[in-house]
Design a protein around this motif. Structure first.
Motif, PDB file in Angstrom:
ATOM      1  N   ILE A 166      -5.859   0.645   4.777  1.00  0.00           N
ATOM      2  CA  ILE A 166      -7.130   0.291   5.421  1.00  0.00           C
ATOM      3  C   ILE A 166      -8.041  -0.451   4.452  1.00  0.00           C
ATOM      4  O   ILE A 166      -8.685  -1.448   4.806  1.00  0.00           O
ATOM      5  N   GLN A 167      -8.105   0.012   3.205  1.00  0.00           N
ATOM      6  CA  GLN A 167      -8.932  -0.652   2.205  1.00  0.00           C
ATOM      7  C   GLN A 167      -8.455  -2.089   1.964  1.00  0.00           C
ATOM      8  O   GLN A 167      -9.262  -3.011   1.827  1.00  0.00           O
ATOM      9  N   ILE A 168      -7.138  -2.287   1.943  1.00  0.00           N
ATOM     10  CA  ILE A 168      -6.592  -3.618   1.723  1.00  0.00           C
ATOM     11  C   ILE A 168      -6.909  -4.538   2.904  1.00  0.00           C
ATOM     12  O   ILE A 168      -7.180  -5.729   2.723  1.00  0.00           O
ATOM     13  N   LEU A 169      -6.887  -3.989   4.120  1.00  0.00           N
ATOM     14  CA  LEU A 169      -7.212  -4.800   5.298  1.00  0.00           C
ATOM     15  C   LEU A 169      -8.666  -5.271   5.261  1.00  0.00           C
ATOM     16  O   LEU A 169      -8.975  -6.382   5.697  1.00  0.00           O
ATOM     17  N   PHE A 170      -9.560  -4.433   4.728  1.00  0.00           N
ATOM     18  CA  PHE A 170     -10.958  -4.855   4.562  1.00  0.00           C
ATOM     19  C   PHE A 170     -11.056  -5.987   3.540  1.00  0.00           C
ATOM     20  O   PHE A 170     -11.826  -6.935   3.708  1.00  0.00           O
ATOM     21  N   GLN A 171     -10.260  -5.889   2.486  1.00  0.00           N
ATOM     22  CA  GLN A 171     -10.323  -6.873   1.405  1.00  0.00           C
ATOM     23  C   GLN A 171      -9.578  -8.158   1.741  1.00  0.00           C
ATOM     24  O   GLN A 171      -9.884  -9.216   1.188  1.00  0.00           O
TER      25      GLN A 171
ATOM     26  N   ALA B 202       0.854  -1.179   0.000  1.00  0.00           N
ATOM     27  CA  ALA B 202       0.000   0.000   0.000  1.00  0.00           C
ATOM     28  C   ALA B 202       0.893   1.233   0.000  1.00  0.00           C
ATOM     29  O   ALA B 202       1.999   1.199   0.540  1.00  0.00           O
ATOM     30  N   VAL B 203       0.410   2.309  -0.609  1.00  0.00           N
ATOM     31  CA  VAL B 203       1.236   3.515  -0.749  1.00  0.00           C
ATOM     32  C   VAL B 203       0.928   4.584   0.290  1.00  0.00           C
ATOM     33  O   VAL B 203       1.667   5.564   0.410  1.00  0.00           O
ATOM     34  N   HIS B 204      -0.157   4.417   1.048  1.00  0.00           N
ATOM     35  CA  HIS B 204      -0.469   5.341   2.139  1.00  0.00           C
ATOM     36  C   HIS B 204      -1.465   4.676   3.087  1.00  0.00           C
ATOM     37  O   HIS B 204      -1.963   3.570   2.821  1.00  0.00           O
TER      38      HIS B 204
ATOM     39  N   ARG C  63     -16.025  -3.273  12.877  1.00  0.00           N
ATOM     40  CA  ARG C  63     -16.066  -3.166  11.413  1.00  0.00           C
ATOM     41  C   ARG C  63     -14.879  -3.870  10.765  1.00  0.00           C
ATOM     42  O   ARG C  63     -14.910  -4.214   9.595  1.00  0.00           O
ATOM     43  N   LEU C  64     -13.842  -4.066  11.552  1.00  0.00           N
ATOM     44  CA  LEU C  64     -12.664  -4.786  11.074  1.00  0.00           C
ATOM     45  C   LEU C  64     -12.479  -6.004  11.970  1.00  0.00           C
ATOM     46  O   LEU C  64     -12.217  -5.872  13.164  1.00  0.00           O
TER      47      LEU C  64
END
Length: 278
Positions: free
Chosen positions: A222-227, A215-217, A260-261
Motif C-alpha cells: 500500500i505504501q508503494i502504491l502511494f509512492q 513488497a514483502v507484505h 485517497r488512492l
C-alpha cells in the motif's frame, strides 16, 4: 555436489505439518541405485519438488501423497509426485502450468508455483514437466534433471500408462501481459514474503522488458502504491505476515473509493495453499 537422498527427505518434511492436519499419508520411495551425491543446483531442484508437493497438498483431501525418485542410464534424476487428489479435468490439463491458472473454477489462487517450477526446470536443462491425471482419482507429475557429468545419452522413454488417463507434455510459455510494452517506469508490483518467489517473478518480467517493484507484505504494498501511482498491475500473494493479500486488496479498494488512492491497479491473487472449504 549435494546429497540427493537428504534433499528428497527435506523436501517431504516441508509439507509434513500441513499433510498431518489433513490426515494425509506421506510416502517416500527412493531407488537403491540412486547415487549418494549429485551435481546440479540443489536449491532449484528442491523448489521444484516442494512446489509439486504443495500443489498435490492443495488438491488432495484424503489418501496419500507420494514422492519417488529413480536414476536413469543417462545420469538423470527422475522425480515423480503422485497423489490421490481430485484429478484434473481434460479441458484444464493444457492450461495448468500457465501463470495464474486454476484447476477448479471456484478455487482461489493461481498456478504460480507450477509456472515457477517449469521455469526452474528449463534453467536446469530439463524438459517439460509431464502430467498424468484421472479425474476423481488423482494426478502424477514427473520431471527429470541431469545430476551427473555424462549427460549426452538420450533419456529412455517410459512405457508406464494408466487407463483413461490424461498424458501429455506441457509446454510452458513465459509470462506475458497483453497490451503492456516496455516502460521506463515500473508498472508492476510483486508482493510476496518469499524472497525466492520475488526473484523468479522479477527475472521473468525483466526478460520481457518489464520493470517491477517489490513488497514483502500488504502494508508495504500500500505504501508503494502511494509512492508510485503509475503501478498498473499487482501480483499479490494471499498468505503473508503483517497484512495478507486479502486484507491488503480490500484496503486498496477502500482507499481508492475514498479518493485517497488515485489509480486502482489490477490485483491478481496468488496462493500456494487452499483448503477444500475455500
Amino acid at each position: 555436489s549435494f546429497n540427493v537422498k537428504k534433499l528428497l527427505e527435506d523436501s517431504m518434511k516441508m509439507i509434513e505439518i500441513q499433510a498431518n492436519k489433513k490426515n494425509l499419508q506421506l510416502r517416500l520411495r527412493i531407488d537403491p541405485s540412486l547415487p549418494e551425491n549429485g551435481v546440479s543446483d540443489p536449491s532449484r531442484i528442491q523448489q521444484i519438488i516442494v512446489n509439486l508437493l504443495t500443489n498435490s497438498l492443495r488438491f488432495t483431501h484424503k489418501g496419500y501423497i507420494e514422492l519417488s525418485a529413480t536414476y536413469s542410464q543417462s545420469a538423470k534424476l527422475k522425480v515423480a509426485v503422485r497423489d490421490t487428489g481430485i484429478g484434473i479435468p481434460p479441458e484444464k490439463a493444457p492450461k495448468i502450468f500457465k501463470l495464474f491458472s486454476s484447476i477448479q473454477s471456484d478455487s482461489s489462487g493461481c498456478g504460480l508455483g507450477l509456472h515457477i517450477s517449469s521455469l526452474l526446470l528449463k534453467a536446469l536443462k530439463g524438459k517439460d514437466i509431464e502430467v498424468k491425471s484421472k479425474l476423481g482419482r488423482g494426478s502424477k507429475f514427473t520431471f527429470a534433471v541431469p545430476i551427473g557429468e555424462n549427460q549426452s545419452s538420450p533419456e529412455p522413454s517410459s512405457s508406464e500408462t494408466i487407463p483413461n488417463e490424461i498424458s501429455k507434455n506441457i509446454e510452458v510459455k513465459n509470462l506475458q501481459i497483453p497490451s503492456v510494452h516496455t516502460y521506463k517506469q515500473p508498472q508492476i508490483l510483486v508482493v510476496d514474503d518469499n524472497e525466492f518467489n520475488r526473484i523468479i517473478m522479477r527475472s521473468n518480467l525483466e526478460s520481457q522488458g518489464l520493470m517491477s517493484l517489490e513488497a514483502v507484505h500488504g502494508g508495504d504494498a500500500i505504501q508503494i502504491l502511494f509512492q508510485h501511482p503509475n503501478i498498473k498491475v499487482v501480483l499479490m500473494d494471499c498468505d503473508m505476515p503483517v497484512m495478507d493479500g486479502w486484507e491488503a486488496s480490500k484496503e486498496i479498494h477502500k482507499l481508492h473509493s475514498q479518493g485517497r488512492l488515485n489509480n486502482l491497479p489490477v490485483i491478481i491473487a496468488c496462493s500456494a495453499f487452499s483448503e477444500q472449504k475455500d
